[in-house]
Write an enzyme that holds these catalytic residues in place. Structure first.
Site, mmCIF file in Angstrom:
data_model
loop_
_atom_site.group_PDB
_atom_site.id
_atom_site.type_symbol
_atom_site.label_atom_id
_atom_site.label_comp_id
_atom_site.label_asym_id
_atom_site.label_seq_id
_atom_site.Cartn_x
_atom_site.Cartn_y
_atom_site.Cartn_z
ATOM 1 N N PHE A 95 -4.353 3.207 14.627
ATOM 2 C CA PHE A 95 -4.689 4.213 13.615
ATOM 3 C C PHE A 95 -5.859 3.714 12.786
ATOM 4 C CE2 PHE A 95 -1.647 7.735 13.118
ATOM 5 C CZ PHE A 95 -0.824 7.456 14.192
ATOM 6 N N LYS B 233 -13.563 0.387 15.494
ATOM 7 C CA LYS B 233 -12.285 -0.341 15.433
ATOM 8 C C LYS B 233 -11.613 -0.341 16.793
ATOM 9 C CE LYS B 233 -10.885 0.162 10.765
ATOM 10 N NZ LYS B 233 -10.183 0.915 9.742
ATOM 11 N N ASN C 85 0.856 -1.191 0.000
ATOM 12 C CA ASN C 85 0.000 0.000 0.000
ATOM 13 C C ASN C 85 0.891 1.240 0.000
ATOM 14 O OD1 ASN C 85 0.636 0.707 2.839
ATOM 15 N ND2 ASN C 85 -0.375 -1.241 3.234
HETATM 16 N N1 CTP Z 1 -3.743 -3.519 12.004
HETATM 17 C C1 CTP Z 1 -2.980 -4.560 12.461
HETATM 18 N N2 CTP Z 1 -2.934 -5.732 11.761
HETATM 19 C C2 CTP Z 1 -3.655 -5.891 10.623
HETATM 20 C C3 CTP Z 1 -4.449 -4.810 10.148
HETATM 21 C C4 CTP Z 1 -4.471 -3.637 10.865
HETATM 22 O O1 CTP Z 1 -2.328 -4.417 13.502
HETATM 23 N N3 CTP Z 1 -3.611 -7.031 9.977
HETATM 24 C C5 CTP Z 1 -3.777 -2.271 12.800
HETATM 25 C C6 CTP Z 1 -3.185 -1.066 12.099
HETATM 26 O O2 CTP Z 1 -1.797 -0.930 12.403
HETATM 27 C C7 CTP Z 1 -3.996 0.083 12.671
HETATM 28 C C8 CTP Z 1 -5.344 -0.559 12.989
HETATM 29 O O3 CTP Z 1 -5.139 -1.959 13.009
HETATM 30 O O4 CTP Z 1 -3.468 0.557 13.876
HETATM 31 C C9 CTP Z 1 -6.433 -0.262 12.017
HETATM 32 O O5 CTP Z 1 -6.032 -0.606 10.738
HETATM 33 P P1 CTP Z 1 -7.054 -0.640 9.531
HETATM 34 O O6 CTP Z 1 -6.390 -1.226 8.314
HETATM 35 O O7 CTP Z 1 -7.677 0.719 9.402
HETATM 36 O O8 CTP Z 1 -8.136 -1.629 10.156
HETATM 37 P P2 CTP Z 1 -8.827 -2.900 9.679
HETATM 38 O O9 CTP Z 1 -9.300 -3.591 10.892
HETATM 39 O O10 CTP Z 1 -7.941 -3.678 8.773
HETATM 40 O O11 CTP Z 1 -10.090 -2.332 8.933
HETATM 41 P P3 CTP Z 1 -10.427 -2.091 7.411
HETATM 42 O O12 CTP Z 1 -11.518 -3.036 7.142
HETATM 43 O O13 CTP Z 1 -10.873 -0.655 7.364
HETATM 44 O O14 CTP Z 1 -9.170 -2.354 6.608
#
Ligand code: CTP
Length: 404
Positions: free
Chosen positions: A321, A335, A208
């Site tokens: 975040f 979240k 990303n």
């Molecule tokens: N995060 C993490 N491990 C993952 C995905 C996310 O630790 N596999 C953490 C990120 O570092 C961030 C938080 O979770 O602090 C939120 O990440 P985000 O990608 O916005 O959340 P998701 O739960 O993956 O939600 P989305 O469906 O919006 O991708």
């Protein structure tokens, strides 16, 4: 932060003395005023004229040279300075300061002052490893001097190892730290940053746009405020800040392992990394060739690192975040609760001045005390300090361990 600060730069006799010219310029560019003291051996490596021209101030080289009978330079400089920086600091001068020896202008001035002082050691790797040098560095750190770790790399003596003068931006960061309140002293802060890369084959991967800037800014800010920082970073194009420990990983699974190993020791965990939610089920051992037709890529879920920490944590502060494109605050709040975080930093990719690659961000901080703090556009470094301020106030409200 360095604007109008008065810095005495002490230069001692090592080959890295030539870099003191650039360092002087960097201090001045940051708004500081600089006066230079050189030891006799430093003048063998770089001329006082160079430093005088760059600093636009007299350069001090000896105790008895001024010709003015009552001009006690060591006392005057000690009083003038807001901070001292010794760069490069040789093993010899480190030994003298640690032993209370004052036999030239620099060491005498240092003995006569009580201002914040930064030591930037630079020497041959074996000299640096010498147990007496190491003991002296520990002594200085114990006495309140801020002691930098030398850089690792090619040394003038044709070997590669620790002993290089730290890079100039790193010295500037440490100098700023001398003027920063040490309100995170005693804290162990774990920060993750950057993207992850999920390989498809030896040449391709899914990733990303994360640049790592926000996470690096947080690691730097926590370090400057006195925390012991572990930074776990995915691949980025920028140099990480100089903190206690930097661990580079590539995939979400590697980041998961590194974070799980480190998190039990941390009192604050900040997950700024943009972890890939999915990875290809198999990474092909050889390059995927297009003449075999369009390959279907089967994806599997990566571990959710922050959710795993949230599930097992009982103390410490967990900060995540949320980068969203719609329903920012509602999504972020959900979240935070779902993953058992204490605080979440929400930002909207669609906002001008927020997002992955720029140097600014527009954040809203939400916490489990029900507070929502929306901040204006600011640099990521300023935003990092505001996040740390919020963590400190959250901790204060929750008690020393941040227990719920
Ligand atoms: N995060 C993490 N491990 C993952 C995905 C996310 O630790 N596999 C953490 C990120 O570092 C961030 C938080 O979770 O602090 C939120 O990440 P985000 O990608 O916005 O959340 P998701 O739960 O993956 O939600 P989305 O469906 O919006 O991708």
């Amino acid at each position: 932060m360095l604007k109008n600060k008065k810095i005495v730069l002490g230069i001692t006799g090592g080959i890295a003395a030539y870099k003191a010219a650039e360092l002087t310029r960097a201090f001045i560019k940051a708004g500081a005023e600089v006066k230079v003291i050189m030891t006799q051996s430093a003048t063998e490596f770089i001329t006082p004229l160079t430093l005088r021209t760059l600093s636009k101030n007299p350069v001090y080289t000896g105790m008895f040279e001024s010709g003015e009978p009552y001009d006690m330079a060591h006392i005057a400089l000690a009083e003038w300075a807001d901070a001292f920086v010794i760069a490069p600091a040789t093993g010899n001068v480190i030994g003298k300061i640690a032993s209370g020896i004052a036999d030239d202008l620099l060491t005498t001035t240092l003995m006569a002052q009580n201002k914040p002082t930064l030591i930037c050691p630079a020497m041959n790797d074996k000299m640096l490893a010498n147990p007496f040098v190491q003991e002296n560095l520990r002594k200085l750190a114990g006495a309140g001097y801020r002691v930098m770790q030398s850089g690792v790399g090619e040394l003038a003596c044709n070997v590669t190892g620790p002993g290089r003068l730290p890079e100039i931006p790193e010295i500037l960061d440490e100098l700023e730290a001398l003027f920063t309140v040490q309100d995170f002293a005693g804290q162990k802060v774990l920060v993750t940053a950057g993207p992850t890369q999920e390989p498809l084959d030896p040449v391709r991967y899914i990733t990303n746009h994360s640049s790592g800037k926000m996470g690096y800014a947080l690691a730097k800010a926590a370090h400057q405020r006195g925390a012991k920082v572990t930074l776990i970073s995915g691949p980025t194009k920028i140099a990480p800040p100089k903190v206690e420990t930097v661990i580079f990983v590539r995939t979400a699974q590697e980041m998961h392992r590194a974070v799980m190993d480190a998190c039990s020791k941390a009192s604050v965990i900040i997950k700024a990394a943009a972890v890939a939610d999915y990875r290809p089920r198999v990474a092909a051992g050889e390059k995927i060739k297009k003449d075999r037709g369009l390959p279907g890529i089967e994806l599997v879920r990566n571990p959710d690192i922050i959710a795993d920490i949230g599930a097992k944590k009982n103390k410490g502060i967990l900060v995540g975040f949320a980068m969203e494109t719609q329903d920012l605050l509602a999504n972020a709040r959900q979240k935070m609760i779902r993953k058992n975080m204490d605080m979440i930093i929400a930002n909207n990719l669609r906002d001008e001045g927020a997002g992955f690659e720029g140097d600014t961000n527009i954040i809203t901080i939400l916490d489990r005390l029900g507070r929502t703090v929306a901040l204006d556009k600011m640099t990521k470094q300023e935003a990092a300090h505001r996040i740390l301020d919020h963590i400190r106030s959250f901790k204060a409200k929750k008690g020393p361990a941040g227990k719920k």
